[in-house]
Design an enzyme around this catalytic site. Sequence first.
Site, PDB file in Angstrom:
ATOM      1  N   ALA A  61     -14.121   1.003   3.298  1.00  0.00           N
ATOM      2  CA  ALA A  61     -13.351  -0.174   2.885  1.00  0.00           C
ATOM      3  C   ALA A  61     -12.675  -0.804   4.093  1.00  0.00           C
ATOM      4  CB  ALA A  61     -12.314   0.229   1.851  1.00  0.00           C
ATOM      5  N   GLY A  62     -12.426  -2.106   3.989  1.00  0.00           N
ATOM      6  CA  GLY A  62     -11.742  -2.833   5.050  1.00  0.00           C
ATOM      7  C   GLY A  62     -12.636  -3.787   5.799  1.00  0.00           C
ATOM      8  N   LYS A  65     -13.278  -6.995   2.857  1.00  0.00           N
ATOM      9  CA  LYS A  65     -12.139  -6.873   1.959  1.00  0.00           C
ATOM     10  C   LYS A  65     -12.344  -7.606   0.636  1.00  0.00           C
ATOM     11  CE  LYS A  65      -8.493  -6.289   5.454  1.00  0.00           C
ATOM     12  NZ  LYS A  65      -7.886  -5.073   4.894  1.00  0.00           N
ATOM     13  N   ASN A 110      -4.401  -1.289  13.092  1.00  0.00           N
ATOM     14  CA  ASN A 110      -4.205  -2.435  12.193  1.00  0.00           C
ATOM     15  C   ASN A 110      -2.954  -2.216  11.361  1.00  0.00           C
ATOM     16  OD1 ASN A 110      -4.689  -2.324   9.042  1.00  0.00           O
ATOM     17  ND2 ASN A 110      -6.000  -0.727   9.934  1.00  0.00           N
ATOM     18  N   PHE A 112      -2.573  -4.584   8.521  1.00  0.00           N
ATOM     19  CA  PHE A 112      -2.904  -5.706   7.644  1.00  0.00           C
ATOM     20  C   PHE A 112      -1.978  -5.807   6.432  1.00  0.00           C
ATOM     21  CE2 PHE A 112      -7.280  -5.495   9.537  1.00  0.00           C
ATOM     22  CZ  PHE A 112      -7.293  -6.785  10.024  1.00  0.00           C
ATOM     23  N   PHE A 114      -2.845  -4.781   3.098  1.00  0.00           N
ATOM     24  CA  PHE A 114      -3.596  -5.150   1.890  1.00  0.00           C
ATOM     25  C   PHE A 114      -3.730  -6.668   1.721  1.00  0.00           C
ATOM     26  CE2 PHE A 114      -2.618  -1.022  -0.695  1.00  0.00           C
ATOM     27  CZ  PHE A 114      -3.638  -0.367  -0.027  1.00  0.00           C
ATOM     28  N   SER A 172      -2.702   4.141   2.757  1.00  0.00           N
ATOM     29  CA  SER A 172      -2.519   3.136   3.785  1.00  0.00           C
ATOM     30  C   SER A 172      -1.098   3.212   4.316  1.00  0.00           C
ATOM     31  CB  SER A 172      -2.778   1.734   3.225  1.00  0.00           C
ATOM     32  OG  SER A 172      -2.376   0.747   4.169  1.00  0.00           O
ATOM     33  N   ASN A 174       0.405   0.834   5.838  1.00  0.00           N
ATOM     34  CA  ASN A 174       0.872  -0.527   6.112  1.00  0.00           C
ATOM     35  C   ASN A 174       1.536  -1.211   4.917  1.00  0.00           C
ATOM     36  OD1 ASN A 174      -0.170  -0.418   8.781  1.00  0.00           O
ATOM     37  ND2 ASN A 174      -2.217  -0.750   7.931  1.00  0.00           N
ATOM     38  N   THR A 175       1.661  -0.503   3.805  1.00  0.00           N
ATOM     39  CA  THR A 175       2.442  -0.976   2.672  1.00  0.00           C
ATOM     40  C   THR A 175       3.596  -0.003   2.486  1.00  0.00           C
ATOM     41  OG1 THR A 175       0.545  -2.000   1.581  1.00  0.00           O
ATOM     42  CG2 THR A 175       2.428  -1.453   0.191  1.00  0.00           C
ATOM     43  N   LYS A 210      -8.303   8.546  -1.876  1.00  0.00           N
ATOM     44  CA  LYS A 210      -8.290   8.474  -0.413  1.00  0.00           C
ATOM     45  C   LYS A 210      -6.934   8.913   0.106  1.00  0.00           C
ATOM     46  CE  LYS A 210      -9.895   5.620   3.425  1.00  0.00           C
ATOM     47  NZ  LYS A 210     -10.619   4.381   3.782  1.00  0.00           N
ATOM     48  N   ASN A 239      -7.797   8.354   5.654  1.00  0.00           N
ATOM     49  CA  ASN A 239      -7.400   7.018   6.067  1.00  0.00           C
ATOM     50  C   ASN A 239      -6.946   7.063   7.531  1.00  0.00           C
ATOM     51  OD1 ASN A 239      -6.518   4.254   5.910  1.00  0.00           O
ATOM     52  ND2 ASN A 239      -6.016   4.567   3.751  1.00  0.00           N
ATOM     53  N   GLY A 260     -10.715   5.095  14.505  1.00  0.00           N
ATOM     54  CA  GLY A 260     -11.652   5.220  15.608  1.00  0.00           C
ATOM     55  C   GLY A 260     -11.683   6.612  16.199  1.00  0.00           C
ATOM     56  N   GLY A 289     -13.387   8.139  12.760  1.00  0.00           N
ATOM     57  CA  GLY A 289     -13.902   8.364  14.101  1.00  0.00           C
ATOM     58  C   GLY A 289     -15.393   8.550  14.210  1.00  0.00           C
TER      59      GLY A 289
END
Length: 352
Positions: A61-62, A65, A110, A112, A114, A172, A174-175, A210, A239, A260, A289
């Site tokens: 995913a990503g 999107k 990142n 982002f 969501f 994630s 990032n939220t 996940k 993740n 990565g 990775g």
Amino acid sequence: MSMIEKLGLAALRRIDPETAHRLALRALNTGFAPLPGQITSSRLKTELAGLSLPNPIGLAAGFDKNAECLSPLSRAGFGFVEVGAATPRPQPGNPRPRLFRLPEDGAVINRFGFNNEGMEAIADRLERRPSGTVVGLNLGANKDSDDRSEDFARVLARCGPHLDFATINVSSPNTENLRDLQGAAALEALLMKAQEARDWLPRRIPLFLKIAPDLTEAELADIARIALARGIDGIVATNTTLSRDGLQNANRSEKGGLSGRPLFDRSTRVLAQLFELTEGRMPLIGVGGVASAEDAYAKIRSGASAVQLYTALAYKGLSLAAEIVHGVDTILERDGFATVAEAVGTGRKDWL
């Protein structure tokens, strides 16, 4: 990699990475680059939670999107494709810049948050998806939601009829506070609600969970216990990470999730631990990775029934997918495995 792909990647690296990604998606939809189509063999055919995959290599995913590139991605050599994450309502995500290359590290950061067009737009595209490809959706929650568990269920209810599987993304970074849903009580309640939504779908689809790579051993054990007790169909490990160990690039201090090459060891170790904790009774999807056939094979031997990649595509191009698929087939033959399933978990002790 073709000369066209090399030139395209070189040009994209000269511009802002998020803009480059948008241009790459548009180029993919033009049909300009040749795609290999489905790749399979008797060794590569894989069963994953009742899904029949032509090969075990999937797109994480990503990358897509908003489910905009399902047709070309279905011909890119992947055994399955996961789009999203999708939230009930559209949301812009965090302010830009929010995507950072770390080329010396083979990595990306990142934050982002969501960003996506919302479940209605995504469901419309999924309804028109090409046949013959296993397609899943990463489920997310709106940043300002009063009930994030309900958000996951709403997206599943709306998009589920057009899916082959769905992934509950509670990992994630990032939220804000999303990862709190990995706690035992919150996770059990969330999974129950998602399974109830799945039970109303016209056909049963697998539900995956996940998880983050930054969990303690006790937290990982709780997740394995709850996932088994609730009958979740599989776990995606993992993740992105919040760790910045060993990074060289100047962007290493940026906030967000790191993906990565630096994630490979950490995520593979979690995979092996999960295989032990679940006693091999639950399918695992290894991600983090993966940039070569040997990387994918290491994930399989650590316990993964299937593998996903994304970040490496930014550095090596979409043709990497087919390269990895063919490479895994060759390695399986080299090591005397007649199927992917025979190799799953055989090297997990190396990571424990």
